[in-house]
Design a protein around this motif. Sequence first.
Motif, PDB file in Angstrom:
ATOM      1  N   GLY A 143       0.790  -1.224   0.000  1.00  0.00           N
ATOM      2  CA  GLY A 143       0.000   0.000   0.000  1.00  0.00           C
ATOM      3  C   GLY A 143       0.825   1.278   0.000  1.00  0.00           C
ATOM      4  N   HIS A 144       2.149   1.163   0.081  1.00  0.00           N
ATOM      5  CA  HIS A 144       3.029   2.335   0.074  1.00  0.00           C
ATOM      6  C   HIS A 144       3.966   2.239  -1.120  1.00  0.00           C
ATOM      7  N   THR A 145       4.069   3.316  -1.891  1.00  0.00           N
ATOM      8  CA  THR A 145       4.895   3.278  -3.094  1.00  0.00           C
ATOM      9  C   THR A 145       6.380   3.412  -2.784  1.00  0.00           C
ATOM     10  N   GLU A 146       6.723   4.202  -1.789  1.00  0.00           N
ATOM     11  CA  GLU A 146       8.126   4.413  -1.427  1.00  0.00           C
ATOM     12  C   GLU A 146       8.507   3.546  -0.227  1.00  0.00           C
ATOM     13  N   PRO A 147       9.715   2.986  -0.231  1.00  0.00           N
ATOM     14  CA  PRO A 147      10.143   2.211   0.943  1.00  0.00           C
ATOM     15  C   PRO A 147      10.492   3.131   2.113  1.00  0.00           C
ATOM     16  N   TYR A 148      10.440   2.574   3.303  1.00  0.00           N
ATOM     17  CA  TYR A 148      10.902   3.248   4.514  1.00  0.00           C
ATOM     18  C   TYR A 148      12.316   2.732   4.779  1.00  0.00           C
ATOM     19  N   TRP A 149      13.203   3.618   5.186  1.00  0.00           N
ATOM     20  CA  TRP A 149      14.542   3.182   5.576  1.00  0.00           C
ATOM     21  C   TRP A 149      14.505   2.937   7.081  1.00  0.00           C
ATOM     22  N   LEU A 150      14.635   1.681   7.465  1.00  0.00           N
ATOM     23  CA  LEU A 150      14.503   1.277   8.857  1.00  0.00           C
ATOM     24  C   LEU A 150      15.768   0.585   9.343  1.00  0.00           C
ATOM     25  N   PRO A 151      16.001   0.591  10.651  1.00  0.00           N
ATOM     26  CA  PRO A 151      17.223  -0.030  11.168  1.00  0.00           C
ATOM     27  C   PRO A 151      17.225  -1.536  10.936  1.00  0.00           C
ATOM     28  N   THR A 152      18.400  -2.057  10.593  1.00  0.00           N
ATOM     29  CA  THR A 152      18.574  -3.500  10.480  1.00  0.00           C
ATOM     30  C   THR A 152      19.503  -4.012  11.575  1.00  0.00           C
ATOM     31  N   ILE A 153      20.444  -3.166  11.995  1.00  0.00           N
ATOM     32  CA  ILE A 153      21.350  -3.548  13.080  1.00  0.00           C
ATOM     33  C   ILE A 153      21.847  -2.282  13.787  1.00  0.00           C
ATOM     34  N   ALA A 154      21.951  -2.373  15.099  1.00  0.00           N
ATOM     35  CA  ALA A 154      22.509  -1.286  15.904  1.00  0.00           C
ATOM     36  C   ALA A 154      23.524  -1.905  16.857  1.00  0.00           C
ATOM     37  N   LYS A 155      24.753  -1.431  16.769  1.00  0.00           N
ATOM     38  CA  LYS A 155      25.830  -1.906  17.658  1.00  0.00           C
ATOM     39  C   LYS A 155      26.192  -0.763  18.600  1.00  0.00           C
ATOM     40  N   ILE A 156      26.283  -1.082  19.878  1.00  0.00           N
ATOM     41  CA  ILE A 156      26.578  -0.081  20.890  1.00  0.00           C
ATOM     42  C   ILE A 156      27.794  -0.531  21.688  1.00  0.00           C
ATOM     43  N   ASP A 157      28.777   0.336  21.823  1.00  0.00           N
ATOM     44  CA  ASP A 157      29.979   0.058  22.608  1.00  0.00           C
ATOM     45  C   ASP A 157      30.078   1.054  23.750  1.00  0.00           C
ATOM     46  N   VAL A 158      30.286   0.532  24.960  1.00  0.00           N
ATOM     47  CA  VAL A 158      30.459   1.357  26.147  1.00  0.00           C
ATOM     48  C   VAL A 158      31.744   0.920  26.833  1.00  0.00           C
ATOM     49  N   LYS A 159      32.616   1.891  27.112  1.00  0.00           N
ATOM     50  CA  LYS A 159      33.873   1.590  27.798  1.00  0.00           C
ATOM     51  C   LYS A 159      33.993   2.447  29.040  1.00  0.00           C
ATOM     52  N   THR A 160      34.367   1.771  30.134  1.00  0.00           N
ATOM     53  CA  THR A 160      34.736   2.456  31.365  1.00  0.00           C
ATOM     54  C   THR A 160      36.183   2.078  31.648  1.00  0.00           C
ATOM     55  N   LEU A 161      36.717   2.551  32.731  1.00  0.00           N
ATOM     56  CA  LEU A 161      38.101   2.238  33.067  1.00  0.00           C
ATOM     57  C   LEU A 161      38.323   0.732  33.217  1.00  0.00           C
ATOM     58  N   HIS A 162      37.321   0.012  33.735  1.00  0.00           N
ATOM     59  CA  HIS A 162      37.497  -1.405  34.046  1.00  0.00           C
ATOM     60  C   HIS A 162      36.689  -2.364  33.182  1.00  0.00           C
ATOM     61  N   GLN A 163      35.748  -1.848  32.374  1.00  0.00           N
ATOM     62  CA  GLN A 163      34.879  -2.747  31.619  1.00  0.00           C
ATOM     63  C   GLN A 163      34.629  -2.240  30.209  1.00  0.00           C
TER      64      GLN A 163
END
Length: 176
Positions: A143-163
């Motif tokens: 029902g929609h002529t144009e595609p939606y650009w949607l997330p396929t993957i999200a990578k998140i990195d968090v660094k602290t002093l010890h982890q």
Amino acid sequence: DYLITVRSDSSGMLVDESRLATSKKKKKAPQGTLLTTQGFAALVTIFHPQYQPSYAFKIEGEEKTGGRNLVRVSFVPRKGVPSPAVLALKGRDYPIAWEGTAWIEPQSACVTRLEVHWKDPAAELGLQSLSSEVQYVPVSFRGHTEPYWLPTIAKIDVKTLHQHWRNTHEFSRHRL
């Protein structure tokens, strides 16, 4: 299962996320979840008209990626303006000043990939870095002529002093 809703009114835009486990985990984390990440699928809101004034954008040039010519756009946060993202920690919200690069398809003006990092995390948080990469794909709906650009993957990195944590969110079987 993942559900995202976007609401907009006179006070601004609000993005809500909800997740439900779809299968039993094989292995339980020792003390439950140590780091929960959400909101990264909606990082593209940096380009929403409400948040565009919060960033300085610069066209870096064109790049061929995956057989596609894309425009590379870098962005840096401006001081003292609203952010589309916050870190909620110990009952406090810390606005995240994202800095990064977007790869944009020039014909549709759709973001295909975002790489961001928190420019200057608050020192009292003990963070050395917080970064993310989100990839978007065109998704067609009946029902929609144009595609939606949607997330396929999200990578998140968090660094602290010890982890160092890395969370990966994969999105598929999109529904409208």
